[in-house]
Design an enzyme around this catalytic site. Structure first.
Site, PDB file in Angstrom:
ATOM      1  CG  ASP A 106     -20.263 -17.133 -30.367  1.00 57.67           C
ATOM      2  OD1 ASP A 106     -20.228 -18.080 -29.569  1.00 57.67           O
ATOM      3  OD2 ASP A 106     -19.821 -15.991 -30.101  1.00 57.67           O
ATOM      4  CB  ILE A 107     -23.894 -13.458 -28.783  1.00 59.89           C
ATOM      5  CG1 ILE A 107     -25.287 -14.081 -28.930  1.00 59.89           C
ATOM      6  CG2 ILE A 107     -24.003 -11.973 -28.426  1.00 59.89           C
ATOM      7  CD1 ILE A 107     -26.108 -14.042 -27.657  1.00 59.89           C
ATOM      8  CD  GLU A 128     -20.906 -17.161 -25.758  1.00 59.48           C
ATOM      9  OE1 GLU A 128     -19.726 -16.883 -25.923  1.00 59.48           O
ATOM     10  OE2 GLU A 128     -21.331 -17.799 -24.772  1.00 59.48           O
TER      11      GLU A 128
END
Length: 459
Positions: A323-324, A367
């Site tokens: 996950d960003i 994301e």
């Protein structure tokens, strides 16, 4: 007929009584009467006619011909036969086959055909005294041949213009005796008729075509092929033919082969293009349009398949979920278009880490991304995840040049039994990485219990 001959009043004819006939006439009449071949003897200056029984069907319903002048019997056709009669009277025999005459035998004109010979007959002093007409009617044969010829011409015309291609190869050398326009359109304008087919179409050797032709001529059985790929001389690409090769039997033997079929190149190309389009649509349906990676649907299918394969082959399967970090803040600061640029860059990078068969990089949603690693244990997956983390930090940046980082959770089938549990364990590890400060990798083996509430740690 002998009794009728004797009863006929010959004394009323130019021949006179039978007792006074010259020896040559009597001998010729006797020989003729014994013959089963239709014959008529025309004697003297009036060409007085004497005929045998076999000649009666030739006359049909004409009046009795005994003792009548030959010219009167065949008055309706005399203009045609008189020149041949004259030659016979001049000592020259005439033989002619299937000669057409319009005659009156059934009270109406009819076209009839005869094969006959007019032979001069000599008297005792060596002079031509008359001629012998030996004849056979060939009307039935000629009409049958005409009908057969008309049928052949009709079939030839139909084959010539039919939409499918057709060709006839004659004899063991397979010489062309017929090709239609569609054949020339498919194979090109060449010198066909009378030439050996294997020389005219030499480029087809080794493409399966001649194997069919030779096989049919060898054993007399038909052969067929659908969408046979062949390449003709001078063409850049293959053509596709639906092809039938049939034997041609005649007079109890094999005379040649008949080749027929259709050029289905356009149909096959259209089918290939349709299949390619369907495959592209299928790929689009399984592809995330923004990043070019597999979408969630494709990930679910691949995960289910790989879990089954891992169980069947008893090897581990790893799922890397990333996950960003602070992606919402990036969007709020630089705008969603900038966020999309980061997502595309991350997608391009992750594709480089899923190169083996069974590996898959996918966008999980928003994301979040997944890298599915076939036949990878926890240690191998953790090492791969760490390489991904470092690669993202060193190559992906926001519009201000600030490095983008990711938090990663890793799970393997060594700890779970289903794809759903694998995702849950990776999600729990990802949550733990967020809680521990982000930009790090956490393996599910260090996580206990059910996945915790994500809360704000996922931001």
């Amino acid at each position: 007929m002998g009794a009728q001959l004797r009863r006929h009043p010959w004394h009323q004819t130019p021949l006179g009584p039978v007792e006074g006939w010259p020896l040559a006439l009597r001998v010729t009449v006797e020989q003729m009467m014994c013959s089963r071949f239709a014959a008529a003897l025309c004697w003297g200056s009036e060409l007085t006619t004497i005929h045998n029984d076999a000649f009666v069907p030739i006359l049909g319903n004409k009046p009795p011909a005994f003792g009548q002048p030959f010219a009167a019997i065949w008055a309706e056709a005399w203009d045609q036969i008189e020149p041949m009669v004259s030659r016979a009277l001049n000592g020259e025999a005439t033989f002619i086959e299937d000669f057409q005459l319009e005659v009156l035998r059934q009270a109406r004109p009819e076209l009839a055909y005869f094969t006959f010979c007019y032979s001069p007959v000599f008297d005792g002093e060596g002079r031509v005294a008359g001629f012998l007409d030996t004849v056979i009617e060939t009307t039935g044969k000629v009409q049958a041949e005409l009908l057969e010829r008309q049928e052949r011409d009709r079939m030839h015309s139909m084959l010539l213009t039919m939409p499918g291609f057709a060709a006839v190869l004659s004899g063991p050398e397979h010489r062309f005796s017929f090709v239609n326009k569609a054949f020339e359109a498919a194979a090109g304008q060449r010198a066909y008729l009378g030439h050996r087919a294997d020389e005219v179409l030499s480029e087809l050797h080794g493409q399966g075509f001649w194997e069919m032709v030779n096989g049919t001529y060898r054993d007399g059985t038909s052969r067929s092929a659908q969408a046979m790929a062949v390449r003709f001389r001078g063409e850049a690409s293959e053509r596709y033919l639906d092809l039938v090769v049939d034997p041609i039997h005649a007079r109890g033997g094999l005379e040649g082969v008949f080749i027929s079929g259709y050029d289905v190149t356009q149909r096959i190309r259209a089918q290939e293009e349709l299949l390619a389009a369907q495959q592209r649509l299928q790929e689009l349906a399984l592809t995330d349009t923004l990043t070019g990676l597999a979408n969630r649907r494709r990930l679910d299918e691949a995960l289910a398949n790989e879990v089954r394969r891992a169980r069947r082959e008893a090897h581990p399967l790893a799922l890397v979920l990333l996950d960003i970090d602070r992606f919402k803040q990036l969007n709020d600061t630089h705008g969603h278009p900038a966020g999309d640029v980061v997502l595309r860059a991350l997608g391009q990078l992750l594709g480089q880490f899923a190169q083996r068969a069974g590996d898959l990089a996918a966008r999980f949603g928003g994301e979040e991304f997944v890298v599915l690693l076939s036949n990878a244990d926890a240690a191998q997956a953790a090492a791969m995840a760490e390489r991904i983390r470092r690669a993202v930090e060193s190559t992906v940046a926001d519009p201000a040049g600030k490095p983008v980082t990711v938090s990663i959770g890793v799970a393997t089938t060594g700890k779970v039994a289903t794809g759903e549990l694998l995702v849950q364990q990776a999600d729990a590890a990802l949550y733990q990485a967020k809680r521990e400060g982000r930009n790090r990798v956490v393996v599910a083996s260090t996580v206990g219990g059910k996945p915790a509430d994500r809360g704000d740690a996922r931001a």
